[in-house]
Scaffold this motif. Structure first.
Motif, PDB file in Angstrom:
ATOM      1  N   LEU A  77       0.822  -1.212   0.000  1.00 10.52           N
ATOM      2  CA  LEU A  77       0.000   0.000   0.000  1.00 10.52           C
ATOM      3  C   LEU A  77       0.853   1.258   0.000  1.00 10.52           C
ATOM      4  CD1 LEU A  77      -2.758  -0.948   2.594  1.00 10.52           C
ATOM      5  CD2 LEU A  77      -3.049  -0.649   0.128  1.00 10.52           C
ATOM      6  N   ARG A  78       2.031   1.179   0.560  1.00 14.69           N
ATOM      7  CA  ARG A  78       2.905   2.345   0.712  1.00 14.69           C
ATOM      8  C   ARG A  78       3.886   2.531  -0.453  1.00 14.69           C
ATOM      9  NH1 ARG A  78      -0.360   2.077   4.083  1.00 14.69           N
ATOM     10  NH2 ARG A  78      -0.389   2.816   6.197  1.00 14.69           N
ATOM     11  N   SER A  79       4.138   1.471  -1.222  1.00 13.56           N
ATOM     12  CA  SER A  79       5.164   1.552  -2.253  1.00 13.56           C
ATOM     13  C   SER A  79       4.722   0.845  -3.530  1.00 13.56           C
ATOM     14  CB  SER A  79       6.462   0.910  -1.737  1.00 13.56           C
ATOM     15  OG  SER A  79       7.381   0.727  -2.792  1.00 13.56           O
ATOM     16  N   VAL A  80       4.707   1.606  -4.619  1.00 10.90           N
ATOM     17  CA  VAL A  80       4.360   1.032  -5.921  1.00 10.90           C
ATOM     18  C   VAL A  80       5.416   0.007  -6.333  1.00 10.90           C
ATOM     19  CG1 VAL A  80       4.061   1.572  -8.374  1.00 10.90           C
ATOM     20  CG2 VAL A  80       3.070   3.063  -6.639  1.00 10.90           C
ATOM     21  N   LEU A  81       6.677   0.279  -6.013  1.00 11.27           N
ATOM     22  CA  LEU A  81       7.749  -0.650  -6.357  1.00 11.27           C
ATOM     23  C   LEU A  81       7.545  -2.002  -5.672  1.00 11.27           C
ATOM     24  CD1 LEU A  81      10.449  -1.282  -7.710  1.00 11.27           C
ATOM     25  CD2 LEU A  81      11.576  -0.358  -5.664  1.00 11.27           C
ATOM     26  N   ILE A  82       7.243  -2.000  -4.385  1.00  7.21           N
ATOM     27  CA  ILE A  82       6.998  -3.255  -3.652  1.00  7.21           C
ATOM     28  C   ILE A  82       5.783  -3.963  -4.240  1.00  7.21           C
ATOM     29  CG2 ILE A  82       6.393  -4.258  -1.415  1.00  7.21           C
ATOM     30  CD1 ILE A  82       9.029  -3.167  -0.932  1.00  7.21           C
ATOM     31  N   GLU A  83       4.736  -3.208  -4.554  1.00  3.25           N
ATOM     32  CA  GLU A  83       3.533  -3.797  -5.148  1.00  3.25           C
ATOM     33  C   GLU A  83       3.876  -4.491  -6.464  1.00  3.25           C
ATOM     34  OE1 GLU A  83      -0.939  -2.474  -6.543  1.00  3.25           O
ATOM     35  OE2 GLU A  83       0.629  -0.962  -6.417  1.00  3.25           O
ATOM     36  N   ARG A  84       4.685  -3.846  -7.289  1.00  2.00           N
ATOM     37  CA  ARG A  84       5.062  -4.442  -8.572  1.00  2.00           C
ATOM     38  C   ARG A  84       5.937  -5.671  -8.382  1.00  2.00           C
ATOM     39  NH1 ARG A  84       6.284   0.996 -12.080  1.00  2.00           N
ATOM     40  NH2 ARG A  84       4.103   1.487 -12.450  1.00  2.00           N
ATOM     41  N   ILE A  85       6.832  -5.630  -7.401  1.00  2.50           N
ATOM     42  CA  ILE A  85       7.695  -6.780  -7.142  1.00  2.50           C
ATOM     43  C   ILE A  85       6.874  -7.968  -6.663  1.00  2.50           C
ATOM     44  CG2 ILE A  85       9.477  -7.676  -5.584  1.00  2.50           C
ATOM     45  CD1 ILE A  85      10.770  -4.855  -5.739  1.00  2.50           C
ATOM     46  N   VAL A  86       5.941  -7.728  -5.748  1.00  6.13           N
ATOM     47  CA  VAL A  86       5.159  -8.809  -5.145  1.00  6.13           C
ATOM     48  C   VAL A  86       4.064  -9.305  -6.089  1.00  6.13           C
ATOM     49  CG1 VAL A  86       3.603  -9.411  -3.247  1.00  6.13           C
ATOM     50  CG2 VAL A  86       5.666  -8.079  -2.788  1.00  6.13           C
ATOM     51  N   ASP A  87       3.307  -8.389  -6.684  1.00  7.76           N
ATOM     52  CA  ASP A  87       2.141  -8.774  -7.476  1.00  7.76           C
ATOM     53  C   ASP A  87       2.364  -8.737  -8.982  1.00  7.76           C
ATOM     54  OD1 ASP A  87       0.639  -9.198  -5.203  1.00  7.76           O
ATOM     55  OD2 ASP A  87      -0.196  -7.178  -5.192  1.00  7.76           O
ATOM     56  N   GLY A  88       3.401  -8.051  -9.433  1.00 12.59           N
ATOM     57  CA  GLY A  88       3.632  -7.922 -10.858  1.00 12.59           C
ATOM     58  C   GLY A  88       2.746  -6.850 -11.475  1.00 12.59           C
ATOM     59  N   THR A  89       2.754  -6.799 -12.791  1.00 13.21           N
ATOM     60  CA  THR A  89       1.940  -5.846 -13.537  1.00 13.21           C
ATOM     61  C   THR A  89       1.226  -6.596 -14.652  1.00 13.21           C
ATOM     62  OG1 THR A  89       3.788  -5.346 -15.005  1.00 13.21           O
ATOM     63  CG2 THR A  89       3.511  -3.898 -13.106  1.00 13.21           C
ATOM     64  N   PRO A  90       0.126  -6.048 -15.163  1.00 13.54           N
ATOM     65  CA  PRO A  90      -0.536  -6.690 -16.299  1.00 13.54           C
ATOM     66  C   PRO A  90       0.406  -6.712 -17.504  1.00 13.54           C
ATOM     67  CG  PRO A  90      -1.951  -5.018 -15.315  1.00 13.54           C
ATOM     68  CD  PRO A  90      -0.598  -4.867 -14.686  1.00 13.54           C
ATOM     69  N   ILE A  91       0.320  -7.778 -18.297  1.00 12.19           N
ATOM     70  CA  ILE A  91       1.207  -7.929 -19.454  1.00 12.19           C
ATOM     71  C   ILE A  91       0.370  -8.211 -20.699  1.00 12.19           C
ATOM     72  CG2 ILE A  91       3.062  -9.313 -20.471  1.00 12.19           C
ATOM     73  CD1 ILE A  91       4.015  -9.830 -17.587  1.00 12.19           C
ATOM     74  N   VAL A  92       0.562  -7.400 -21.725  1.00 12.44           N
ATOM     75  CA  VAL A  92      -0.145  -7.576 -22.996  1.00 12.44           C
ATOM     76  C   VAL A  92       0.571  -8.659 -23.792  1.00 12.44           C
ATOM     77  CG1 VAL A  92      -0.857  -6.468 -25.150  1.00 12.44           C
ATOM     78  CG2 VAL A  92      -0.902  -5.168 -23.001  1.00 12.44           C
ATOM     79  N   MET A 129     -10.374 -10.279 -31.736  1.00 10.24           N
ATOM     80  CA  MET A 129      -9.676  -9.903 -30.504  1.00 10.24           C
ATOM     81  C   MET A 129      -8.740  -8.730 -30.791  1.00 10.24           C
ATOM     82  SD  MET A 129      -7.473 -12.430 -27.991  1.00 10.24           S
ATOM     83  CE  MET A 129      -6.550 -13.146 -29.331  1.00 10.24           C
ATOM     84  N   ARG A 130      -8.844  -7.695 -29.963  1.00  5.17           N
ATOM     85  CA  ARG A 130      -7.942  -6.551 -30.091  1.00  5.17           C
ATOM     86  C   ARG A 130      -6.721  -6.726 -29.187  1.00  5.17           C
ATOM     87  NH1 ARG A 130      -9.457  -0.158 -29.496  1.00  5.17           N
ATOM     88  NH2 ARG A 130      -7.410   0.599 -30.138  1.00  5.17           N
ATOM     89  N   TYR A 131      -6.977  -7.037 -27.917  1.00  5.71           N
ATOM     90  CA  TYR A 131      -5.899  -7.247 -26.956  1.00  5.71           C
ATOM     91  C   TYR A 131      -6.181  -8.481 -26.110  1.00  5.71           C
ATOM     92  CZ  TYR A 131      -4.872  -2.270 -27.719  1.00  5.71           C
ATOM     93  OH  TYR A 131      -4.589  -1.059 -28.282  1.00  5.71           O
ATOM     94  N   ALA A 132      -5.119  -9.135 -25.682  1.00 11.89           N
ATOM     95  CA  ALA A 132      -5.193 -10.167 -24.649  1.00 11.89           C
ATOM     96  C   ALA A 132      -4.170  -9.755 -23.595  1.00 11.89           C
ATOM     97  CB  ALA A 132      -4.868 -11.542 -25.212  1.00 11.89           C
ATOM     98  N   ILE A 133      -4.638  -9.692 -22.365  1.00 13.03           N
ATOM     99  CA  ILE A 133      -3.792  -9.204 -21.281  1.00 13.03           C
ATOM    100  C   ILE A 133      -3.792 -10.235 -20.161  1.00 13.03           C
ATOM    101  CG2 ILE A 133      -3.460  -7.357 -19.590  1.00 13.03           C
ATOM    102  CD1 ILE A 133      -5.193  -5.600 -21.550  1.00 13.03           C
ATOM    103  N   ILE A 134      -2.599 -10.582 -19.700  1.00 12.09           N
ATOM    104  CA  ILE A 134      -2.482 -11.448 -18.534  1.00 12.09           C
ATOM    105  C   ILE A 134      -2.461 -10.524 -17.329  1.00 12.09           C
ATOM    106  CG2 ILE A 134      -1.186 -13.285 -17.396  1.00 12.09           C
ATOM    107  CD1 ILE A 134      -2.227 -13.904 -20.295  1.00 12.09           C
TER     108      ILE A 134
END
Length: 148
Positions: A77-92, A129-134
Motif C-alpha cells: 500500500l505504501r510503495s508502488v515498487l513493492i507492489e510491482r515486485i510482489v504482485d507484478g503488472t498486467p502484461i499484454v 480480438m484486439r488485446y489479450a492481457i495477462i
C-alpha cells in the motif's frame, strides 16, 4: 526466536518462488501444479519447525507467517515498487493481431491458453480480438475489437 526467523525467511522464499513459477490461476493449473504447491507447504513446515513439533512452535510459525503477510500487504500500500515486485503488472500478450512471443515465453503461456480464454468470453475468431492481457492474478482479459 529461531522459529520466528525461520518462518519469516520461509515466507520470503515462498513469495519469491511463487513469482518465479508464474501467473496461473487455479482453473489454468495442471494437477501437477497443485501437487507442487502442496510440496511447498510440506517442505516449508519442515523447514520452519525442524525437530520441534510442539504446539507452541507451530503456533509461532503460523503467527509469524500471518504477520509477514500483513507487513507485506502494508508495504504494498505504501510503495508502488513493492507492489510491482510482489504482485507484478498486467502484461499484454496479444496486440492488434500480433502475439508477443517474448512475453508469452516469460509467462510460460501458450497461444492455446489465450484462445481458450477467448472462447470462454464468447469469441470464436482470433480476428475479433484486439488485446489479450495477462492480469496480475493470472487471469486472461480479452478486449474485443470495437464493432463497426
Amino acid at each position: 526466536m529461531s522459529t520466528v526467523l525461520k518462518a519469516a525467511a520461509a515466507y520470503l522464499v515462498i513469495l519469491f518462488a511463487m513469482r518465479l513459477i508464474g501467473r496461473r490461476t487455479a482453473s489454468q493449473q495442471a494437477p501437477f501444479d497443485t501437487v507442487v504447491l502442496f510440496l511447498f507447504g510440506g517442505m516449508t513446515t519442515a523447514a520452519i519447525l525442524g525437530e520441534d513439533r510442539s504446539f507452541t512452535a507451530a503456533m509461532t510459525g503460523i503467527f509469524t507467517v500471518g504477520l509477514m503477510h500483513v507487513i507485506v500487504s502494508w508495504l504494498k500500500l505504501r510503495s508502488v515498487l513493492i507492489e510491482r515486485i510482489v504482485d507484478g503488472t498486467p502484461i499484454v500478450v496479444f496486440d492488434e493481431g500480433r502475439w508477443s512471443e517474448d512475453a508469452m515465453r516469460k509467462l510460460r503461456m501458450q497461444e492455446a491458453d489465450i484462445r481458450t480464454a477467448m472462447r470462454q468470453q464468447g469469441m470464436i475468431d482470433e480476428g475479433d480480438m484486439r488485446y489479450a492481457i495477462i492480469e496480475r492474478d493470472g487471469t486472461i482479459s480479452i478486449i474485443p475489437k470495437a464493432e463497426k
